[in-house]
Motif scaffolding. Structure first.
Motif, PDB file in Angstrom:
ATOM      1  N   MET A 273      -1.313  12.041   9.173  1.00  0.00           N
ATOM      2  CA  MET A 273      -2.111  10.990   8.541  1.00  0.00           C
ATOM      3  C   MET A 273      -1.386  10.485   7.304  1.00  0.00           C
ATOM      4  O   MET A 273      -1.488  11.069   6.243  1.00  0.00           O
ATOM      5  N   LEU A 274      -0.575   9.482   7.455  1.00  0.00           N
ATOM      6  CA  LEU A 274       0.095   8.911   6.290  1.00  0.00           C
ATOM      7  C   LEU A 274      -0.409   7.489   6.077  1.00  0.00           C
ATOM      8  O   LEU A 274       0.106   6.526   6.622  1.00  0.00           O
ATOM      9  N   GLN A 275      -1.500   7.412   5.316  1.00  0.00           N
ATOM     10  CA  GLN A 275      -2.054   6.096   5.005  1.00  0.00           C
ATOM     11  C   GLN A 275      -1.290   5.485   3.845  1.00  0.00           C
ATOM     12  O   GLN A 275      -0.529   6.165   3.164  1.00  0.00           O
ATOM     13  N   ASN A 276      -1.489   4.214   3.632  1.00  0.00           N
ATOM     14  CA  ASN A 276      -0.948   3.571   2.443  1.00  0.00           C
ATOM     15  C   ASN A 276      -1.844   3.862   1.259  1.00  0.00           C
ATOM     16  O   ASN A 276      -2.961   3.368   1.186  1.00  0.00           O
ATOM     17  N   TYR A 277      -1.382   4.701   0.373  1.00  0.00           N
ATOM     18  CA  TYR A 277      -2.132   4.966  -0.846  1.00  0.00           C
ATOM     19  C   TYR A 277      -1.853   3.828  -1.829  1.00  0.00           C
ATOM     20  O   TYR A 277      -0.705   3.594  -2.189  1.00  0.00           O
ATOM     21  N   ILE A 278      -2.902   3.172  -2.281  1.00  0.00           N
ATOM     22  CA  ILE A 278      -2.784   2.130  -3.303  1.00  0.00           C
ATOM     23  C   ILE A 278      -3.394   2.683  -4.590  1.00  0.00           C
ATOM     24  O   ILE A 278      -4.457   3.323  -4.527  1.00  0.00           O
ATOM     25  N   VAL A 279      -2.735   2.477  -5.713  1.00  0.00           N
ATOM     26  CA  VAL A 279      -3.323   2.962  -6.969  1.00  0.00           C
ATOM     27  C   VAL A 279      -4.505   2.061  -7.324  1.00  0.00           C
ATOM     28  O   VAL A 279      -4.333   0.920  -7.760  1.00  0.00           O
ATOM     29  N   ASP A 280      -5.711   2.569  -7.086  1.00  0.00           N
ATOM     30  CA  ASP A 280      -6.911   1.790  -7.408  1.00  0.00           C
ATOM     31  C   ASP A 280      -7.098   1.705  -8.913  1.00  0.00           C
ATOM     32  O   ASP A 280      -7.397   0.650  -9.448  1.00  0.00           O
ATOM     33  N   HIS A 281      -6.925   2.826  -9.575  1.00  0.00           N
ATOM     34  CA  HIS A 281      -7.013   2.813 -11.037  1.00  0.00           C
ATOM     35  C   HIS A 281      -6.415   4.072 -11.644  1.00  0.00           C
ATOM     36  O   HIS A 281      -6.175   5.065 -10.956  1.00  0.00           O
ATOM     37  N   ILE A 282      -6.166   3.981 -12.936  1.00  0.00           N
ATOM     38  CA  ILE A 282      -5.723   5.120 -13.740  1.00  0.00           C
ATOM     39  C   ILE A 282      -6.883   5.448 -14.669  1.00  0.00           C
ATOM     40  O   ILE A 282      -7.350   4.582 -15.419  1.00  0.00           O
ATOM     41  N   GLY A 283      -7.352   6.693 -14.618  1.00  0.00           N
ATOM     42  CA  GLY A 283      -8.521   7.089 -15.401  1.00  0.00           C
ATOM     43  C   GLY A 283      -8.140   7.621 -16.771  1.00  0.00           C
ATOM     44  O   GLY A 283      -7.229   8.448 -16.887  1.00  0.00           O
TER      45      GLY A 283
ATOM     46  N   LEU B 238      18.531  10.076 -22.650  1.00  0.00           N
ATOM     47  CA  LEU B 238      17.155  10.555 -22.819  1.00  0.00           C
ATOM     48  C   LEU B 238      17.004  12.014 -22.348  1.00  0.00           C
ATOM     49  O   LEU B 238      15.917  12.593 -22.476  1.00  0.00           O
ATOM     50  N   GLU B 239      18.092  12.548 -21.811  1.00  0.00           N
ATOM     51  CA  GLU B 239      18.094  13.944 -21.322  1.00  0.00           C
ATOM     52  C   GLU B 239      17.018  14.191 -20.263  1.00  0.00           C
ATOM     53  O   GLU B 239      16.338  15.223 -20.282  1.00  0.00           O
ATOM     54  N   VAL B 240      16.852  13.237 -19.362  1.00  0.00           N
ATOM     55  CA  VAL B 240      15.897  13.411 -18.267  1.00  0.00           C
ATOM     56  C   VAL B 240      16.509  12.949 -16.948  1.00  0.00           C
ATOM     57  O   VAL B 240      17.397  12.093 -16.917  1.00  0.00           O
ATOM     58  N   GLU B 241      16.006  13.556 -15.880  1.00  0.00           N
ATOM     59  CA  GLU B 241      16.280  13.037 -14.547  1.00  0.00           C
ATOM     60  C   GLU B 241      14.948  12.501 -14.023  1.00  0.00           C
ATOM     61  O   GLU B 241      13.916  13.176 -14.147  1.00  0.00           O
ATOM     62  N   VAL B 242      14.979  11.294 -13.492  1.00  0.00           N
ATOM     63  CA  VAL B 242      13.721  10.671 -13.061  1.00  0.00           C
ATOM     64  C   VAL B 242      13.814  10.225 -11.610  1.00  0.00           C
ATOM     65  O   VAL B 242      14.887   9.885 -11.113  1.00  0.00           O
ATOM     66  N   ALA B 243      12.680  10.266 -10.941  1.00  0.00           N
ATOM     67  CA  ALA B 243      12.591   9.763  -9.570  1.00  0.00           C
ATOM     68  C   ALA B 243      11.371   8.855  -9.490  1.00  0.00           C
ATOM     69  O   ALA B 243      10.299   9.211  -9.989  1.00  0.00           O
ATOM     70  N   PHE B 244      11.558   7.684  -8.901  1.00  0.00           N
ATOM     71  CA  PHE B 244      10.447   6.750  -8.739  1.00  0.00           C
ATOM     72  C   PHE B 244       9.980   6.768  -7.292  1.00  0.00           C
ATOM     73  O   PHE B 244      10.800   6.681  -6.369  1.00  0.00           O
ATOM     74  N   LEU B 245       8.672   6.887  -7.121  1.00  0.00           N
ATOM     75  CA  LEU B 245       8.075   6.837  -5.795  1.00  0.00           C
ATOM     76  C   LEU B 245       7.372   5.490  -5.651  1.00  0.00           C
ATOM     77  O   LEU B 245       6.602   5.095  -6.533  1.00  0.00           O
ATOM     78  N   ALA B 246       7.672   4.800  -4.579  1.00  0.00           N
ATOM     79  CA  ALA B 246       7.140   3.445  -4.398  1.00  0.00           C
ATOM     80  C   ALA B 246       5.790   3.478  -3.711  1.00  0.00           C
ATOM     81  O   ALA B 246       5.643   4.046  -2.629  1.00  0.00           O
ATOM     82  N   LEU B 247       4.803   2.874  -4.347  1.00  0.00           N
ATOM     83  CA  LEU B 247       3.507   2.655  -3.722  1.00  0.00           C
ATOM     84  C   LEU B 247       3.370   1.146  -3.513  1.00  0.00           C
ATOM     85  O   LEU B 247       4.168   0.379  -4.052  1.00  0.00           O
ATOM     86  N   PRO B 248       2.387   0.718  -2.734  1.00  0.00           N
ATOM     87  CA  PRO B 248       2.315  -0.720  -2.448  1.00  0.00           C
ATOM     88  C   PRO B 248       2.171  -1.588  -3.706  1.00  0.00           C
ATOM     89  O   PRO B 248       2.668  -2.711  -3.736  1.00  0.00           O
ATOM     90  N   ASN B 249       1.488  -1.085  -4.729  1.00  0.00           N
ATOM     91  CA  ASN B 249       1.236  -1.956  -5.886  1.00  0.00           C
ATOM     92  C   ASN B 249       1.839  -1.476  -7.194  1.00  0.00           C
ATOM     93  O   ASN B 249       1.779  -2.187  -8.196  1.00  0.00           O
ATOM     94  N   THR B 250       2.413  -0.277  -7.221  1.00  0.00           N
ATOM     95  CA  THR B 250       3.067   0.204  -8.448  1.00  0.00           C
ATOM     96  C   THR B 250       3.949   1.383  -8.077  1.00  0.00           C
ATOM     97  O   THR B 250       4.265   1.582  -6.889  1.00  0.00           O
ATOM     98  N   LYS B 251       4.379   2.144  -9.069  1.00  0.00           N
ATOM     99  CA  LYS B 251       5.256   3.279  -8.785  1.00  0.00           C
ATOM    100  C   LYS B 251       4.776   4.509  -9.565  1.00  0.00           C
ATOM    101  O   LYS B 251       4.103   4.381 -10.591  1.00  0.00           O
ATOM    102  N   LEU B 252       5.118   5.690  -9.068  1.00  0.00           N
ATOM    103  CA  LEU B 252       5.007   6.904  -9.861  1.00  0.00           C
ATOM    104  C   LEU B 252       6.412   7.240 -10.356  1.00  0.00           C
ATOM    105  O   LEU B 252       7.384   7.070  -9.624  1.00  0.00           O
TER     106      LEU B 252
END
Lengths: 137, 137
Positions: free
Chosen positions: A1-11, B41-55
């Motif tokens: 089950m890999l749905q498209n997770y959309i960030v609805d909001h940040i709390g 910045l002494e960090v390693e970062v990875a961006f995960l793509a979501l449909p409307n933003t990123k982590l």
């Protein structure tokens, strides 16, 4: 089950909802999207609309003893959770449970803006993030 | 100065970048967008793509002594900051400074994915949120 997770909001947990709404609007131009009291969760929430997602400001209702009260007393205001919109929340909860995720809500319950929601325990989620799923009708 | 703030990413401090990338992909289907080491910045970062933003998953580089190391040792993995994309970061910083916001970076510095970035101190931001601005060329 890999749905498209959309960030609805940040709390974000806040101690003064009116003041936070005002600050985000006056200083950053973030517009109020909706505001409501969720009595069963003992919180009042306000959503600020951004072009691609929303912020949710969360304040405990007076006299409540919910996890937001604990959060505010232990660490003060701050980033609280990420909520992802999914298309089938029950299927997603079942999938996560089968993968060993610890569900706070086995069954979805009513959330804001007419959604149904469920929380996943942060100890289950990589990066220790309190994670909410929501589904809109 | 009321620009359109877009949530570029949500920053999460993690202690094991490889493992977190794997967990988010295997369990939730979040796809790796980019990964890089920001030596200054002494960090390693990875961006995960979501449909409307990123982590953004953030891990200190070995032997570093930056704020992420402190964050992880004090409170463990967790939600760390919100980054907003703006079109003119210098104008926005000047505007925020004029409103009394405490800037961590008075001048933008190089960030991930070719951006320039600046952090705003969480004590200035309503809800006590560590806030990053970024601008892409």
């Amino acid at each position: 089950m890999l749905q498209n997770y959309i960030v609805d909001h940040i709390g974000i947990a806040v101690s003064n909802l009116d003041k936070s709404i005002e600050r985000y609007y006056d200083d950053l131009g973030f517009v109020l999207h909706s505001r409501e009291t969720l009595s069963h969760l003992e919180v009042e929430v306000a959503f600020l609309a951004l072009p691609n997602t929303k912020l949710e400001l969360i304040m405990p209702t007076p006299g409540s003893s919910n996890p937001i009260v604990k959060f505010l007393s232990e660490q003060g205001e701050g980033l609280h959770h990420i909520c992802y919109e999914v298309t089938d929340i029950r299927a997603e909860l079942a999938s996560l449970k089968s993968k060993g995720y610890r569900l706070i809500d086995e069954e979805p319950r009513p959330g804001a803006n007419g959604s149904i929601i469920a929380f996943i325990h942060p100890t289950s989620v990589s990066g220790h993030v309190l994670t909410e799923l929501c589904e809109y009708p």
